[in-house]
Design a protein around this motif. Structure first.
Motif, PDB file in Angstrom:
ATOM      1  N   PRO A   1      24.257 -72.070  31.828  1.00  0.00           N
ATOM      2  CA  PRO A   1      23.177 -71.114  32.130  1.00  0.00           C
ATOM      3  C   PRO A   1      23.705 -69.693  32.269  1.00  0.00           C
ATOM      4  O   PRO A   1      24.776 -69.467  32.837  1.00  0.00           O
ATOM      5  CB  PRO A   1      22.610 -71.630  33.455  1.00  0.00           C
ATOM      6  CG  PRO A   1      23.731 -72.399  34.074  1.00  0.00           C
ATOM      7  CD  PRO A   1      24.517 -72.991  32.947  1.00  0.00           C
TER       8      PRO A   1
ATOM      9  N   THR B   1      20.226 -70.278  28.272  1.00  0.00           N
ATOM     10  CA  THR B   1      21.596 -70.310  27.770  1.00  0.00           C
ATOM     11  C   THR B   1      21.737 -69.237  26.693  1.00  0.00           C
ATOM     12  O   THR B   1      20.753 -68.590  26.316  1.00  0.00           O
ATOM     13  CB  THR B   1      21.948 -71.681  27.171  1.00  0.00           C
ATOM     14  OG1 THR B   1      21.174 -71.890  25.982  1.00  0.00           O
ATOM     15  CG2 THR B   1      21.672 -72.799  28.176  1.00  0.00           C
TER      16      THR B   1
ATOM     17  N   HIS C   1      17.557 -70.307  33.920  1.00  0.00           N
ATOM     18  CA  HIS C   1      18.441 -71.313  33.318  1.00  0.00           C
ATOM     19  C   HIS C   1      18.506 -71.210  31.796  1.00  0.00           C
ATOM     20  O   HIS C   1      18.754 -72.198  31.109  1.00  0.00           O
ATOM     21  CB  HIS C   1      18.012 -72.731  33.724  1.00  0.00           C
ATOM     22  CG  HIS C   1      17.961 -72.941  35.209  1.00  0.00           C
ATOM     23  ND1 HIS C   1      19.094 -73.039  35.990  1.00  0.00           N
ATOM     24  CD2 HIS C   1      16.900 -73.035  36.065  1.00  0.00           C
ATOM     25  CE1 HIS C   1      18.745 -73.199  37.256  1.00  0.00           C
ATOM     26  NE2 HIS C   1      17.427 -73.204  37.335  1.00  0.00           N
TER      27      HIS C   1
END
Length: 851
Positions: free
Chosen positions: A439, A446, A444
């Motif tokens: 993350p 990416t 969260h």
């Protein structure tokens, strides 16, 4: 009232002093010299103090000598009976009496004592001190005369040893040596041609400065430091370090250890070119004795008091002091050391150590420090993130979230620092981690989340070339991993950014151009159609790619990426191939392939991908032969069939062999359309009326396969150039894709539109029949089985081959297996093959004839 024995002692003392004064007036300088020269035996070194005690100008008096030690007393004390002894000696005598249980007696008179009280003999002590001072003054004067480069070696050695003895005897004597200007004279002895003298001079200097509490503070050591700091003295001492392991080297290290205890001299030592480098080298040397290594290490520890020395140590491989300052130093020192760390060139192992030691601290500074401190931290992180292992350490330390935040947040950093952040991100991404699992955002996200990739693409299109280049490198890293490339491809498609990415192909900045080409190369297997649409037309990007390939600079990464990108474009895209033909791209490709084959172009690192890409780009010509006359013209002019046959022998280059076989398949497919059929003369009148009476004309030189005039160059006939034999050889290849391509090319000899019987005969001569059956028996892939079943069925149309194979249960079993389990069309073909070997009756009609 004084006791009577004390009054008597004072009268005796007055007499001694009077005698001493008379003796002083009678001693000449010649007698002093005689006493100096004759009283020391250089051959005996068992007890230097004994020898030097004898070097006196004035005679010694019995009252000065302790009856127990037989040495001149330093702290004389009197017993109750008036006898005088050295305090330490008589105290020891008393202890021994007590421990042995003996009565307390005087060591001289052996009469019992009532008390152990000791009365200091102050007058005697003063007299002894005055006597000693006069002797030492004269001796020091003689030492000054002996300490010159013209004196005999033995005299200089005696003098240096005497100075050492004086300094060991009393700390106050060190001040005497200093005040007598002996230190510059000792320093001068470092220039002696005698190695023994040089070593002894180093040792003597060490004695003068070591273990003197007074000399560690103002004005003691500062005075000595000032003397040593003058001229080239420290440089001369350092010079001895460069000698191979020797006594001089060891003495020089010992002396520098003592001198380094002075902060003023620390700076001086560090300023000598090579001093710290040599000391650092000694600490890691396996040829030095342990004591020397330890002293060199302690010297470096002392030198750490100066920041410039810490920088030099880091530059020469001793990084820990600098790292300690980053971890524990005051803010201004942390800033200074972090900035310097960013300027160092570190090897890979060191990068990992630094990342583990200060990585977290630097990231913390990057999160919340001032702009100046964040700049220092970013530059240091940039330096230690270039190695894969160290980059992984930084990822574990949490570097990604603040990096992404700095890049995407407006106003947090000036643009020049955003460039550094982008560089670090590019370094980190190329470490090969699973970035779809790490993350980087508050929700969260990416690095391959759609919104993150969209932001990267936006920055790429709206910032300067330097940042654009680094962000493109980020995407290159993300698209180099099979686990993340599809996420990036999806984000590029959804953003419509392919057009803007393609435009970077024409960027004037080479790094930017290389990054964009590598990115497009990585996504091309998944975006071939989109890339073809973007490159097709008159904008010029396609031509720019071929210009990169044409650069005559060996073989570069950029060229390999450019030709790889071109190779991934849809091979059957007729419009794109026509554009390449119009831009004369293929002759360039051909010349590059030929030069590589001839060894004229070298570049071992990128040779294989470059050649593979060239061959794939060239092979696309063979996919449009039926629709594009210019493709046939090009193939004839450059004898492409012969070139691809030659490339079949590129052992170790599986892709080159596979693509060459595919190209030969395409060329051979077109042979039946390009063969010039013979023109027969018209029949005569009688022959037209009575055909049975006419004879067919005998034509020679015709292709047995195509029944016309063929050549490898003009009609691409595989019967020439040993093409069949080379293709048959590839049927034993370990790579099934190469085998499949070779079998497909061979199958053109058995195809409809040619004389199949003659094709079988050609394969028999080339010993290609059995290898085809072996491919069938191996059952390596479904595609190979499909092609092998088709070829075997054609071969079994020959009655002799069918008869021979009918007795081979393995072939029958393989055909039955295909008949039962293969796809529909392959089962049809397998059925016909089984009929040829009488495994299925000819009246069987399991599968209807397909159109």
């Amino acid at each position: 009232m004084y006791p009577l024995f004390r009054i008597g002692w004072m009268i005796e003392l007055a007499k001694w002093q009077f005698k001493i004064q008379i003796a002083n007036s009678l001693v000449s300088l010649d007698q002093m010299a005689e006493s100096w020269d004759g009283s020391y035996d250089p051959g005996s070194q068992s007890d230097d103090s004994h020898h030097f005690e004898r070097l006196r100008v004035e005679p010694i008096y019995d009252a000065f000598v302790c009856p127990l030690t037989k040495q001149v007393m330093r702290d004389p004390v009197a017993l109750e009976n008036g006898q005088t002894f050295e305090r330490e000696a008589i105290e020891k005598w008393f202890r021994e009496c007590k421990e042995s249980g003996r009565n307390l007696v005087c060591p001289l008179t052996e009469k019992e004592l009532k008390s152990t009280d000791l009365n200091p003999s102050i007058a005697l002590r003063n007299t002894i001190e005055e006597w000693t001072a006069r002797n030492e003054a004269v001796q020091i004067d003689m030492a000054c005369r002996s300490l010159n480069l013209g004196s005999p070696e033995s005299d200089v050695m005696h003098t240096l040893k005497y100075i050492q003895y004086m300094c060991h005897k009393s700390r106050s004597n060190k001040h005497v040596v200093r005040n007598a200007d002996l230190i510059p004279m000792i320093i001068e002895m470092l220039k002696s041609t005698s190695r023994r003298v040089r070593c002894k001079a180093l040792e003597t200097l060490q004695t003068v400065v070591e273990d003197d509490a007074d000399n560690k503070v103002v004005p003691g050591l500062l005075v000595i430091a000032a003397i040593l700091a003058e001229g080239d003295t420290v440089r001369t001492i350092v010079k001895f370090l460069s000698h191979e392991p020797s006594i001089e080297r060891e003495e020089a290290v010992s002396l520098l250890l003592e001198l380094s205890k002075s902060e003023a001299l620390c700076e001086k030592i560090g300023s000598i070119n090579g001093a710290i480098l040599i000391l650092v080298g000694m600490t890691s040397s396996k040829s030095e004795n342990l004591s020397t290594v330890e002293k060199a290490d302690k010297t470096l520890e002392n030198l750490e008091k100066c920041e410039n020395n810490v920088r030099q140590m880091a530059e020469n491989g001793r990084l820990q002091p600098l790292l300690n300052q980053i971890l524990e130093g005051p803010p201004e020192t942390k800033l200074s050391m972090a900035s310097y760390l960013g300027e160092l060139v570190l090897n890979n192992d060191v990068e990992v150590h630094v990342a583990r030691t200060v990585g977290t601290s630097l990231i913390d500074i990057m999160r919340s420090g001032t702009v100046q401190s964040r700049e220092a931290a970013l530059k240091a992180l940039n330096q230690i993130s270039s190695y894969e292992a160290s980059a992984k350490v930084l990822i574990e330390a949490g570097i990604l979230p603040p990096l992404v935040k700095d890049l995407f947040t407006v106003g947090t950093l000036p643009m020049r620092l955003k460039e550094v952040s982008a560089t670090i991100l590019a370094n980190v991404v190329n470490s090969g981690n699973d970035f779809d699992l790490i993350p980087v955002g508050p929700d969260h996200q990416t690095l391959v989340s759609e919104d993150i990739v969209h932001n990267l693409l936006y920055l790429i299109s709206n910032t300067g070339p330097a940042i654009e280049c680094k962000l493109l490198q980020v995407l290159v890293g993300l698209t180099s991993s099979p686990s993340t490339v599809l996420n990036v491809v999806a984000a590029i498609k959804s953003s419509g950014a392919i057009i803007s990415l393609v435009q970077f192909i024409e960027a004037p900045q080479r790094d930017l151009r290389v990054a964009s080409i590598k990115l497009l190369h990585n996504v091309s297997p998944h975006m071939g159609e989109e890339l073809a649409d973007a490159l097709r037309g008159t904008v010029g990007q396609l031509g720019s790619l071929f210009k990169v390939v044409a650069e005559n600079v060996g073989i570069t990464e950029e060229q390999a990426a450019a030709v790889g990108l071109l190779a991934e474009l849809p091979e059957r895209d007729l419009g794109l191939t026509r554009q390449m033909l119009d831009e004369s791209a293929f002759p360039l490709i051909i010349s590059r392939v030929v030069k590589i084959r001839q060894g004229e172009i070298r570049g071992a690192r990128f040779m294989t991908p470059f050649l593979e890409g060239l061959v794939r780009v060239l092979a696309r010509v063979t996919f449009v032969l039926a629709e594009e006359p210019d493709a046939i013209k090009l193939s004839r002019e450059h004898n492409l069939a012969a070139l691809f046959i030659e490339l079949l022998q590129s052992n170790g280059l599986d892709n080159v062999q596979m693509v060459s076989a595919m190209a030969l398949e395409n060329l051979s497919q077109e042979s039946k359309n390009l063969t010039r059929l013979p023109e027969l003369p018209p029949p005569t009148f009688c022959a037209s009326i009575f055909p049975c009476l006419s004879k067919q004309p005998v034509l020679s030189g015709l292709c047995r396969l195509h029944r016309g005039t063929c050549s490898l160059k003009d009609s691409f006939c595989l019967l020439e150039g040993q093409a069949v034999e080379k293709l048959v050889a590839l049927l034993d290849h370990t790579n099934e894709k190469v085998v499949e391509a070779a079998l497909a090319a061979i199958s053109t000899l058995l195809d409809d539109g040619v004389d199949i019987e003659q094709g079988v005969a050609v394969l028999c001569v080339a010993e290609g029949v059995r290898p085809i059956f072996e491919v069938l028996l191996e059952k390596r892939t479904d595609n190979l089985r499909r092609r092998a079943v088709w070829a075997v069925e054609r071969l079994l149309r020959n009655e002799d081959i069918a008869y021979d194979v009918s007795g081979d249960p393995n072939v029958g079993t393989a055909l039955v297996d295909a008949f039962q389990h293969a796809d529909y069309r392959t089962r049809q073909v397998a059925e016909r093959a089984l009929k040829h070997i009488d495994k299925i009756p000819n009246f069987s009609g399991i599968f209807p004839i397909m159109g």
